[in-house]
Design an enzyme around this catalytic site. Structure first.
Site, short mmCIF file in Angstrom:
data_model
loop_
_atom_site.label_atom_id
_atom_site.label_comp_id
_atom_site.label_asym_id
_atom_site.label_seq_id
_atom_site.Cartn_x
_atom_site.Cartn_y
_atom_site.Cartn_z
N CYS B 87 0.82 -1.21 0.00
CA CYS B 87 0.00 0.00 0.00
C CYS B 87 0.86 1.27 0.00
CB CYS B 87 -0.93 0.00 1.21
SG CYS B 87 -1.73 -1.59 1.43
N CYS B 210 -12.93 0.03 8.37
CA CYS B 210 -12.04 -0.43 7.29
C CYS B 210 -12.14 0.48 6.08
CB CYS B 210 -12.42 -1.83 6.86
SG CYS B 210 -12.55 -3.02 8.20
N LYS B 332 -10.28 5.90 4.38
CA LYS B 332 -11.59 5.44 4.82
C LYS B 332 -12.72 5.93 3.93
CE LYS B 332 -14.86 3.71 7.07
NZ LYS B 332 -15.52 3.61 5.76
N HIS B 336 -9.35 3.70 -1.16
CA HIS B 336 -7.97 3.23 -1.04
C HIS B 336 -7.59 2.32 -2.22
CE1 HIS B 336 -4.22 1.98 0.55
NE2 HIS B 336 -4.61 1.00 1.32
#
Lengths: 130, 388
Positions: B87, B210, B332, B336
């Protein structure tokens, strides 16, 4: 996981065999072929862990990858073995609410997953209450 | 080393972009960045593309060449390199571009990030993302990314006494900001109850703790500071861009709920930038999960360990707070797309420092910072920016 990739570390996975650096006395699981502390001065030998330890932290997996979907919910934990090394492993229990930080656990040989109906079955170490 | 500036930014809409392909999104972001810089594609001398898992999500490797080709730059034969650190892949692309110019190797470089995550099933996505941890000794046991961060959250809450409500406030705040960002995946405000009533994913983390699965791309144009005024009236100077590593597995960390790589990268960044924590006007941090934002604020040194939950609940990190965190909506609410996130964070900070952030503008922002994490903290990139 492919057959050779699993087979390569099969003994370690089945028997909780990691390594120990005889130079600094640190235990490693998963096994390491190079001691990060001593590097080239380290002397790495195999070491079979006693398999007892305690839960440092844990979670309950409710949404898993496809291969583990049928096992949900299941407990995963970071466990500190009595030799001082930490590892990640599933914890088996009849009630997921009975797991707590600091709980004493011991290793046990269990099925981990299977690659479909005809692929290899992955066995390895899980933990249960001591 | 030469000073470097950001002179152009470009973002696609983030979300489930069924109609758009991997390459189309990346080209769209790149073209927007070049337009924003008011330059010509032929001015670009080198390209870095952050991408975590083209190989798993769209079965495509050789990303650098693909994007150079579809940007019309392959015929110029510019060097095009893919960077990967899960990431933090976008953060790596940015830092490589900065170093490329700072070293004097090139004058004008594009850094992009892209991820196309919805072309595979949810289970496959979960499994691909698990590759950011140790596949053989974490992933093999069915450990998912939410469960790794959940283990951090449980450790943290047990030691510092942060409440579930304080943790939920991270998501509430980021959705408030996302509702003011036109490219955000979720432009909808939520309440603490929305978080607490959402389904459990990995105890104690719920769905609304998440970050989502997202398609999207981002790009920035960097140039040596001495040439920046050729392209823009408001260049943003890169004061520092630093990277640090740590153990691949969460279980091998010195401290389960402290990201030592964040501590190291941030300390280096503040040393190089020669500024204090109190000088920072806003931060984009890597809130892949609510707990990650809590740890980030502390590990970057903005407050003591154990305090971030309370500060969040008090509004310290809100848009009108003392230190606005994740004005874009963060991972969030903005979404993402893993390889694009590190570049999107830079786009947001630059937009803020230019005073162009519209409804989510932080008044008088002069210095901003980004924080991009790979895996559970095995790679961290931090960068500091100043309006010039």
């Amino acid at each position: 996981m492919s057959v050779p990739r699993f087979w390569r570390k099969q003994t370690n996975r089945y028997n909780l065999i990691g390594t120990k650096c005889e130079t600094c006395g640190t235990y490693y699981f998963p096994p390491r072929s190079l001691c990060p502390k001593c590097r080239r001065e380290g002397k790495i030998v195999d070491y079979k862990f006693k398999g007892t330890g305690k839960i440092v932290t844990f979670s309950v997996v409710r949404t898993a990858s496809d291969k583990f979907d049928l096992q949900t919910p299941f407990v995963v934990a970071i466990i500190e073995l009595d030799e001082g090394t930490r590892l990640t492993a599933p914890v088996i229990c009849s009630d997921i609410n009975e797991v707590y930080i600091g709980m004493r656990v011991k290793s046990t040989f269990r099925k981990i997953s299977a690659d479909g109906d005809s692929g290899i079955i992955v066995y390895g170490t899980k933990f249960i209450r001591e | 080393m030469r000073d470097v500036a950001v002179v152009g930014v470009g973002l696609t809409k983030f979300g489930e972009r069924w109609g758009d392909s991997f390459r189309e999104m990346c080209v769209e972001a790149g073209v927007k960045a070049i337009d924003d810089a008011g330059m010509d594609g032929d001015d670009i001398q080198e390209m870095f593309v952050g991408n975590m898992s083209g190989g798993r999500f769209v079965l495509q490797e050789h990303i650098g060449a693909l994007i150079a080709d579809y940007s019309g730059l392959a015929t110029n034969h510019i060097p095009a390199t893919r960077t990967e650190a899960a990431c933090a892949s976008g953060g790596l692309a940015f830092r490589q571009a900065v170093n490329c110019i700072a070293s004097g190797a090139q004058d004008i470089v594009i850094a992009a990030g892209v991820e196309k995550m919805t072309d595979v099933s949810g289970g496959e996505t979960t499994d691909a993302l698990a590759g950011a941890a140790d596949r053989e000794w974490e992933g093999m046991y069915g450990v998912t990314f939410p469960s790794l961060y959940a283990m951090m959250a449980r450790d943290y809450m047990n030691r510092y006494g942060m409440t579930r409500e304080e943790l939920a406030q991270v998501a509430v705040k980021n959705h408030y900001n996302g509702a003011r960002n036109p490219i955000a995946q979720y432009q909808k405000e939520i309440t603490i109850d929305t978080v607490l009533n959402s389904t459990l994913v990995a105890d104690p983390l719920r769905l609304m703790d998440c970050s989502p699965v997202t398609d999207g791309a981002a790009a920035v144009i960097l140039c040596s500071l001495d040439r920046a005024k050729e392209f823009t009236d408001c260049p943003v100077k890169v004061l520092a861009s630093t990277q640090a590593s740590d153990t691949i597995s969460l279980h091998d960390r010195r401290d389960i709920s402290t990201l030592d790589a964040t501590v190291a990268a941030a300390n280096r960044a503040f040393d190089i930038a020669k500024i204090e924590r109190k000088d920072v006007d806003l931060v984009e941090v890597h809130d892949c999960f609510t707990i990650a934002e809590i740890c980030a604020i502390e590990d970057m040194g903005f407050c003591k360990k154990g305090e971030a939950g309370k500060l969040t609940a008090e509004g310290y990190t809100a848009l009108d707070g003392k230190l606005p965190v994740n004005t874009s909506g963060g991972l969030k609410a903005c979404g993402h797309p893993v390889g694009a996130t590190g570049i999107k964070q830079v786009c947001e900070v630059v937009t803020q420092l230019r005073g162009e952030a519209g409804k989510r503008q932080v008044d008088g922002a002069e210095i901003g910072m980004t924080h991009n994490v790979g895996g559970t903290g095995a790679t961290v990139v931090t960068s500091i920016f100043r309006r010039v």
